[in-house]
Design a protein around this motif. Structure first.
Motif, PDB file in Angstrom:
ATOM      1  N   LEU A  44       0.817  -1.211   0.000  1.00 35.44           N
ATOM      2  CA  LEU A  44       0.000   0.000   0.000  1.00 35.44           C
ATOM      3  C   LEU A  44       0.852   1.263   0.000  1.00 35.44           C
ATOM      4  CD1 LEU A  44      -2.930  -0.879   2.444  1.00 35.44           C
ATOM      5  CD2 LEU A  44      -2.931  -0.841  -0.047  1.00 35.44           C
ATOM      6  N   ILE A  45       2.108   1.150   0.411  1.00 36.98           N
ATOM      7  CA  ILE A  45       3.003   2.310   0.384  1.00 36.98           C
ATOM      8  C   ILE A  45       3.128   2.843  -1.036  1.00 36.98           C
ATOM      9  CG2 ILE A  45       5.356   3.099   0.826  1.00 36.98           C
ATOM     10  CD1 ILE A  45       5.573   0.984   2.981  1.00 36.98           C
ATOM     11  N   PHE A  46       3.417   1.955  -1.972  1.00 36.15           N
ATOM     12  CA  PHE A  46       3.626   2.371  -3.358  1.00 36.15           C
ATOM     13  C   PHE A  46       2.303   2.639  -4.068  1.00 36.15           C
ATOM     14  CE2 PHE A  46       7.227  -0.174  -2.027  1.00 36.15           C
ATOM     15  CZ  PHE A  46       8.297   0.620  -2.399  1.00 36.15           C
ATOM     16  N   THR A  47       1.247   1.981  -3.618  1.00 39.02           N
ATOM     17  CA  THR A  47      -0.059   2.251  -4.214  1.00 39.02           C
ATOM     18  C   THR A  47      -0.491   3.688  -3.954  1.00 39.02           C
ATOM     19  OG1 THR A  47      -0.680  -0.070  -3.893  1.00 39.02           O
ATOM     20  CG2 THR A  47      -2.457   1.485  -4.328  1.00 39.02           C
ATOM     21  N   SER A  48      -0.235   4.185  -2.744  1.00 35.93           N
ATOM     22  CA  SER A  48      -0.604   5.563  -2.423  1.00 35.93           C
ATOM     23  C   SER A  48       0.222   6.558  -3.228  1.00 35.93           C
ATOM     24  CB  SER A  48      -0.420   5.809  -0.922  1.00 35.93           C
ATOM     25  OG  SER A  48       0.921   5.588  -0.532  1.00 35.93           O
ATOM     26  N   ILE A  49       1.516   6.271  -3.424  1.00 33.51           N
ATOM     27  CA  ILE A  49       2.362   7.173  -4.215  1.00 33.51           C
ATOM     28  C   ILE A  49       1.901   7.195  -5.671  1.00 33.51           C
ATOM     29  CG2 ILE A  49       4.703   7.639  -4.989  1.00 33.51           C
ATOM     30  CD1 ILE A  49       4.340   8.131  -2.040  1.00 33.51           C
ATOM     31  N   GLU A  50       1.587   6.032  -6.223  1.00 32.11           N
ATOM     32  CA  GLU A  50       1.137   5.963  -7.613  1.00 32.11           C
ATOM     33  C   GLU A  50      -0.231   6.603  -7.779  1.00 32.11           C
ATOM     34  OE1 GLU A  50       1.307   1.866  -8.584  1.00 32.11           O
ATOM     35  OE2 GLU A  50       3.503   1.793  -8.686  1.00 32.11           O
ATOM     36  N   MET A  51      -1.088   6.503  -6.765  1.00 33.22           N
ATOM     37  CA  MET A  51      -2.383   7.170  -6.838  1.00 33.22           C
ATOM     38  C   MET A  51      -2.213   8.681  -6.833  1.00 33.22           C
ATOM     39  SD  MET A  51      -5.702   6.798  -4.356  1.00 33.22           S
ATOM     40  CE  MET A  51      -7.197   7.719  -4.746  1.00 33.22           C
ATOM     41  N   ALA A  52      -1.232   9.177  -6.048  1.00 33.91           N
ATOM     42  CA  ALA A  52      -0.944  10.612  -6.064  1.00 33.91           C
ATOM     43  C   ALA A  52      -0.502  11.057  -7.456  1.00 33.91           C
ATOM     44  CB  ALA A  52       0.133  10.941  -5.031  1.00 33.91           C
ATOM     45  N   GLY A  53       0.343  10.252  -8.100  1.00 33.12           N
ATOM     46  CA  GLY A  53       0.753  10.575  -9.464  1.00 33.12           C
ATOM     47  C   GLY A  53      -0.403  10.523 -10.440  1.00 33.12           C
ATOM     48  N   ASP A  54      -1.332   9.599 -10.229  1.00 35.53           N
ATOM     49  CA  ASP A  54      -2.522   9.519 -11.089  1.00 35.53           C
ATOM     50  C   ASP A  54      -3.368  10.782 -10.956  1.00 35.53           C
ATOM     51  OD1 ASP A  54      -4.501   8.673 -12.748  1.00 35.53           O
ATOM     52  OD2 ASP A  54      -5.069   6.915 -11.582  1.00 35.53           O
ATOM     53  N   ILE A  55      -3.555  11.234  -9.716  1.00 32.00           N
ATOM     54  CA  ILE A  55      -4.350  12.451  -9.496  1.00 32.00           C
ATOM     55  C   ILE A  55      -3.658  13.660 -10.111  1.00 32.00           C
ATOM     56  CG2 ILE A  55      -5.262  14.002  -7.728  1.00 32.00           C
ATOM     57  CD1 ILE A  55      -5.563  11.580  -5.905  1.00 32.00           C
ATOM     58  N   ILE A  56      -2.345  13.753  -9.925  1.00 32.78           N
ATOM     59  CA  ILE A  56      -1.596  14.882 -10.484  1.00 32.78           C
ATOM     60  C   ILE A  56      -1.663  14.868 -12.007  1.00 32.78           C
ATOM     61  CG2 ILE A  56       0.715  15.857 -10.746  1.00 32.78           C
ATOM     62  CD1 ILE A  56       1.316  14.909  -7.897  1.00 32.78           C
ATOM     63  N   GLY A  57      -1.515  13.683 -12.608  1.00 32.62           N
ATOM     64  CA  GLY A  57      -1.565  13.599 -14.060  1.00 32.62           C
ATOM     65  C   GLY A  57      -2.905  14.028 -14.632  1.00 32.62           C
TER      66      GLY A  57
END
Length: 262
Positions: free
Chosen positions: A91-104
């Protein structure tokens, strides 16, 4: 002449197979070690090596045959414990990738996707970029070693026995999934706030000058400002990732304590 009884053989098999199942379940579901690029033979070999190191320090419930109903119950509990550890750390990396998804999406790059070989799926470019940065930071801070340390500690907190696991542990594991959204918003909020101001300004500009082509002007502006904010946000990923990793490790130990409560 050395004689080995069936009871001794069953005890030795239980001493190896129960820790091996938990370790293999953790490695299969954990980040980095559980990636699809890692061959199955390496995962199994690493699990065997860790089992040989950890098993002699454990105390297994005697007279438990892995081929009996009780043995299958204990084996299922070990799989559950290993998956809980791996899922919590993933879940650590899932949250970081979700942040990138929102930013994109906010930058207008929601259509720009890239094939992610780790998960064999398509993810936005910004999410892939932040995920790679988080992976490198995680390795530099020895996060993979901390994950293995938590695995070793889990055997002492939740030992291999026939104790019935508590359902509260599963509820805690599911509740920890909500951290994906909070951590993702915490990382992406500066970019979202800045782009919200930019889009508001572009909306006002469009109302004051209707002849202005907002698509031709607004898209490059949001891209430039978005990438600038991402560059300014990158230094804050390190303390955020450290906090998330620390919280994940504490959650793993807490889940193991709850699993040990009947």
């Amino acid at each position: 002449m050395i004689t080995i009884t069936s009871a001794q053989l069953s005890t030795w098999l239980a001493l190896f197979i129960f820790p091996f199942v938990r370790i293999l379940a953790m490695i299969a579901s954990a980040p980095i070690l559980g990636n699809r690029q890692v061959p199955v033979r390496i995962k199994i070999g690493l699990s065997i090596m860790l089992t040989i190191i950890i098993a002699p320090t454990l105390t297994i419930q005697p007279n438990v045959d892995p081929a009996t109903a009780l043995g299958f119950l204990i084996m299922f509990q070990q799989i559950l414990a290993g998956l809980a550890i791996g899922f919590t750390m993933r879940l650590i990396f899932t949250s970081i990738e979700m942040a990138g998804d929102i930013i994109g999406v906010q930058m207008g790059l929601g259509f720009a996707i890239f094939f992610d070989p780790k998960n064999s799926s398509y993810v936005p470019v910004v999410a892939q970029f932040l995920g790679t940065i988080a992976l490198l930071i995680f390795l530099s801070m020895n996060g993979h070693l901390l994950m293995l340390e938590a695995l070793a500690d889990s055997f002492h907190i939740f030992p291999v026995n026939s104790t019935t696991s508590s359902a509260i542990a599963l509820h805690t594991l599911v509740s920890w999934g909500s951290s994906i959204f909070s951590n993702a918003l915490q990382l992406s909020m500066p970019v979202i706030g800045t782009l919200l101001i930019v889009n508001t300004a572009l909306g006002i500009l469009t109302r004051s000058a209707p002849q202005l082509n907002i698509l031709a002007v607004g898209f490059p502006i949001t891209l430039i400002i978005g990438f600038a904010m991402v560059m300014l946000t990158l230094p804050y990923i390190v303390p955020l990732l450290e906090n998330i990793t620390r919280a994940s490790l504490n959650t793993v130990l807490h889940i193991m304590q709850l699993l040990n409560k009947s």
